[in-house]
Scaffold this motif. Structure first.
Motif, PDB file in Angstrom:
ATOM      1  N   VAL A  59       0.811  -1.222   0.000  1.00 13.22           N
ATOM      2  CA  VAL A  59       0.000   0.000   0.000  1.00 13.22           C
ATOM      3  C   VAL A  59       0.846   1.274   0.000  1.00 13.22           C
ATOM      4  O   VAL A  59       0.330   2.352  -0.261  1.00 13.22           O
ATOM      5  CB  VAL A  59      -0.992   0.044   1.187  1.00 13.22           C
ATOM      6  N   VAL A  60       2.137   1.149   0.271  1.00 13.56           N
ATOM      7  CA  VAL A  60       2.992   2.344   0.345  1.00 13.56           C
ATOM      8  C   VAL A  60       3.080   3.054  -1.000  1.00 13.56           C
ATOM      9  O   VAL A  60       2.820   4.257  -1.094  1.00 13.56           O
ATOM     10  CB  VAL A  60       4.399   1.994   0.885  1.00 13.56           C
TER      11      VAL A  60
ATOM     12  N   ARG B  55      -3.058  12.068  -4.653  1.00 18.08           N
ATOM     13  CA  ARG B  55      -3.067  13.524  -4.614  1.00 18.08           C
ATOM     14  C   ARG B  55      -3.099  13.992  -3.163  1.00 18.08           C
ATOM     15  O   ARG B  55      -3.853  13.457  -2.352  1.00 18.08           O
ATOM     16  CB  ARG B  55      -4.303  14.013  -5.361  1.00 18.08           C
ATOM     17  N   ARG B  56      -2.269  14.921  -2.845  1.00 15.33           N
ATOM     18  CA  ARG B  56      -2.162  15.538  -1.521  1.00 15.33           C
ATOM     19  C   ARG B  56      -1.452  14.676  -0.476  1.00 15.33           C
ATOM     20  O   ARG B  56      -1.416  15.028   0.691  1.00 15.33           O
ATOM     21  CB  ARG B  56      -3.522  16.000  -1.025  1.00 15.33           C
ATOM     22  N   CYS B  57      -0.904  13.532  -0.888  1.00 13.28           N
ATOM     23  CA  CYS B  57      -0.043  12.766   0.009  1.00 13.28           C
ATOM     24  C   CYS B  57       1.371  13.323  -0.153  1.00 13.28           C
ATOM     25  O   CYS B  57       1.929  13.309  -1.248  1.00 13.28           O
ATOM     26  CB  CYS B  57      -0.053  11.277  -0.333  1.00 13.28           C
ATOM     27  N   LEU B  58       1.932  13.830   0.925  1.00 12.55           N
ATOM     28  CA  LEU B  58       3.262  14.429   0.862  1.00 12.55           C
ATOM     29  C   LEU B  58       4.358  13.370   0.953  1.00 12.55           C
ATOM     30  O   LEU B  58       5.405  13.502   0.329  1.00 12.55           O
ATOM     31  CB  LEU B  58       3.424  15.461   1.981  1.00 12.55           C
ATOM     32  N   SER B  59       4.121  12.326   1.737  1.00 12.99           N
ATOM     33  CA  SER B  59       5.067  11.213   1.815  1.00 12.99           C
ATOM     34  C   SER B  59       4.410  10.031   2.511  1.00 12.99           C
ATOM     35  O   SER B  59       3.454  10.194   3.271  1.00 12.99           O
ATOM     36  CB  SER B  59       6.346  11.611   2.560  1.00 12.99           C
TER      37      SER B  59
ATOM     38  N   LEU C 132       4.638   2.711   9.997  1.00 12.05           N
ATOM     39  CA  LEU C 132       4.165   3.325   8.759  1.00 12.05           C
ATOM     40  C   LEU C 132       3.878   4.791   9.054  1.00 12.05           C
ATOM     41  O   LEU C 132       3.108   5.102   9.967  1.00 12.05           O
ATOM     42  CB  LEU C 132       2.893   2.628   8.268  1.00 12.05           C
ATOM     43  N   ILE C 133       4.528   5.672   8.303  1.00 14.16           N
ATOM     44  CA  ILE C 133       4.335   7.109   8.495  1.00 14.16           C
ATOM     45  C   ILE C 133       3.897   7.720   7.167  1.00 14.16           C
ATOM     46  O   ILE C 133       4.579   7.575   6.156  1.00 14.16           O
ATOM     47  CB  ILE C 133       5.631   7.795   8.980  1.00 14.16           C
TER      48      ILE C 133
END
Length: 77
Positions: A13-14, A21-25, A40-41
């Protein structure tokens, strides 16, 4: 063995989460001393995008993997 299965599940899933969209990391870490400990961060652009992600099917998959990794609890009579 169990830890490897959860690592594989969470790893799956990483990548897809990173490109949202809008996932920074989004990063998955494995403890060097205890490979059964995974972290998981994920960082999101805003609280609203985090909330939307938490309600997604992808996040349910993450929660299911985490739930499976918990030791079996014995109920007290």
């Amino acid at each position: 063995m169990k830890g490897r299965l959860h690592l594989k599940t969470l790893s799956s899933v990483v990548g897809p989460t990173r490109v949202l969209r809008r996932c920074l990391s989004c990063r998955l870490y494995e403890d060097l001393e205890n490979t059964n400990i995974l972290t998981l961060i994920a960082e999101w652009e805003s609280r609203e995008t985090l909330d939307k992600h938490v309600r997604s099917d992808r996040y349910r998959k993450i929660l299911a993997a985490m739930d499976l990794s918990l030791p079996n609890k014995k109920s007290n009579p």
